[in-house]
Design an enzyme around this catalytic site. Sequence first.
Site, short mmCIF file in Angstrom:
data_model
loop_
_atom_site.label_atom_id
_atom_site.label_comp_id
_atom_site.label_asym_id
_atom_site.label_seq_id
_atom_site.Cartn_x
_atom_site.Cartn_y
_atom_site.Cartn_z
N ASN A 92 -31.31 58.99 -0.38
CA ASN A 92 -30.78 58.25 0.83
C ASN A 92 -30.16 59.43 1.71
O ASN A 92 -29.08 60.04 1.01
CB ASN A 92 -29.55 57.58 0.09
CG ASN A 92 -28.85 56.80 1.20
OD1 ASN A 92 -28.90 56.89 2.44
ND2 ASN A 92 -27.78 56.03 1.14
N LYS A 132 -28.67 59.25 4.37
CA LYS A 132 -27.59 58.73 5.05
C LYS A 132 -27.69 59.16 6.82
O LYS A 132 -28.77 59.24 6.86
CB LYS A 132 -26.16 59.20 4.80
CG LYS A 132 -25.99 58.57 3.22
CD LYS A 132 -24.89 58.88 2.40
CE LYS A 132 -24.94 58.38 0.85
NZ LYS A 132 -23.65 58.53 0.28
N HIS A 154 -25.19 49.01 0.75
CA HIS A 154 -24.66 50.23 0.10
C HIS A 154 -23.19 50.26 0.48
O HIS A 154 -22.76 49.42 1.70
CB HIS A 154 -25.22 51.32 1.12
CG HIS A 154 -24.73 52.91 0.70
ND1 HIS A 154 -23.59 53.30 0.89
CD2 HIS A 154 -25.51 53.51 -0.26
CE1 HIS A 154 -23.53 54.55 0.26
NE2 HIS A 154 -24.64 54.61 -0.46
N GLU A 173 -20.99 52.03 1.92
CA GLU A 173 -20.58 52.47 3.32
C GLU A 173 -21.01 51.55 4.23
O GLU A 173 -20.22 51.20 5.10
CB GLU A 173 -21.35 53.71 3.57
CG GLU A 173 -20.79 54.83 2.88
CD GLU A 173 -21.73 56.18 2.43
OE1 GLU A 173 -23.12 56.03 3.03
OE2 GLU A 173 -21.62 56.96 1.61
N GLU A 185 -23.67 52.08 -7.83
CA GLU A 185 -22.91 53.13 -7.58
C GLU A 185 -21.21 52.92 -7.45
O GLU A 185 -20.90 52.29 -6.40
CB GLU A 185 -23.43 53.38 -6.15
CG GLU A 185 -24.87 53.48 -5.95
CD GLU A 185 -25.06 54.34 -4.42
OE1 GLU A 185 -25.70 55.37 -4.68
OE2 GLU A 185 -24.81 53.94 -3.56
N GLY A 213 -20.19 61.11 -3.42
CA GLY A 213 -20.02 62.17 -2.35
C GLY A 213 -18.50 63.01 -2.94
O GLY A 213 -18.18 63.65 -2.05
N SER A 242 -22.93 61.17 -6.74
CA SER A 242 -22.94 62.83 -7.07
C SER A 242 -23.98 62.97 -8.16
O SER A 242 -23.80 63.90 -8.91
CB SER A 242 -21.64 63.08 -7.79
OG SER A 242 -20.65 62.83 -6.70
N GLY A 286 -27.46 61.08 -2.61
CA GLY A 286 -27.26 61.12 -1.17
C GLY A 286 -27.35 62.63 -1.12
O GLY A 286 -28.18 63.22 -0.50
N GLY A 287 -25.94 63.22 -1.19
CA GLY A 287 -26.01 64.73 -0.81
C GLY A 287 -27.08 65.60 -1.32
O GLY A 287 -27.79 66.38 -0.57
O1 LIG Z 1 -27.01 56.56 -1.64
C1 LIG Z 1 -26.54 57.45 -2.31
C2 LIG Z 1 -25.07 57.60 -2.65
O2 LIG Z 1 -24.14 57.03 -1.83
C3 LIG Z 1 -24.57 58.57 -3.64
O3 LIG Z 1 -24.15 59.73 -2.59
P1 LIG Z 1 -24.04 61.03 -3.25
O4 LIG Z 1 -25.19 61.71 -4.03
O5 LIG Z 1 -23.95 62.12 -2.06
O6 LIG Z 1 -22.72 60.97 -3.98
#
Ligand SMILES: O=C[C@H](O)COP(=O)(O)O
Length: 244
Positions: free
Chosen positions: A9, A11, A93, A95, A161, A167, A206, A227-228
Amino acid sequence: MIQNLLALNWKMNKTPAEARAWAEELRGKLTANDTELAVMAPAVALASLAAHLPPGVALGAQDVSAHESGAYTGETSAAMLVDVGAKYAVVGHSERREYHHESDADVAAKARQAQANGLVPIVCVGEGLDVREKGEQVAYTLGQLEGSLVGVGPEVVIAYEPVWAIGTGKTATADDAEELAAAIRDALIERYGSDADGIRILYGGSVKPDNIATLCARPNVNGALVGGASLKVPDVIGMNDALK
Ligand SMILES: O=C[C@H](O)COP(=O)(O)O
C-alpha cells in the site's frame, strides 16, 4: 494451503513517473515463490503501473466508490478500476476511517460495489491503542468486521491492522497477530461456512523484511499489507524473499 498475499500500500506516494521507475526497477529482480504480490497504488498511477509491472504482479486501488457511477465528484468507480487493470481495492483502511469518517456501513457498501464489478475488496479492520490497552481488541475488531461485511460475499481479503502499529515502528508480536487472525477466521467460518476456507487474512503495521517471515509463519496469517516498506524495491524484494 492458502497462498500468501504481499499487498503493498503506497498510500499517497509516487507520481505516475515514479511508479513506472519502481516497476522497471522491480523487473527481473523478483524470484518466483508461492506468494502473490500486489501493488495498491494511487489511482493516477494505475495506468502507468499496468503497462510496466512485471508479469504476475497484481494491481490494486487504495479505495473505491460505494456508487456505480454519477455525480460523485472526486470518486473513482469500481468499473474504472477494473478497466485500468486492477484486481484488488482496499476498503476501510484506518486512514480512510479516521480522516474521511468512513463507517463500517460505508466500508461494506464499498466492498459490495467492488465485488459487483469483479474486484476483490481488501477489508481493513483493527483496534486503536485505547482499545488494546483495555484488552478489548478481539471484541472491537470482530464488531468492525461484522459491520464491514454486511452483504459482502466470501471473495474477499481481510487485513488486520492494529492502528497503534501503523507507521509507528511498533509491530504487533506474532502472537498478537495470530490471536486476532484466528478470531477473524472463526468469524468468517461462522459467516461463510466452508466458503471461508480460502479467505486470506493479512497482518499490517510496520511490516518489514526482517519481521515478515515471523508474522506470516502463523497458521491464520496469510500475508501482509505493507505501507512504508513497500516504497523501496530492495525492501519489497527482501519481503518477497522472506516469504519463500
Ligand atoms: O496499509 C498499510 C498499513 O497502514 C501499514 O503501514 P506501515 O507498514 O507503514 O506501518
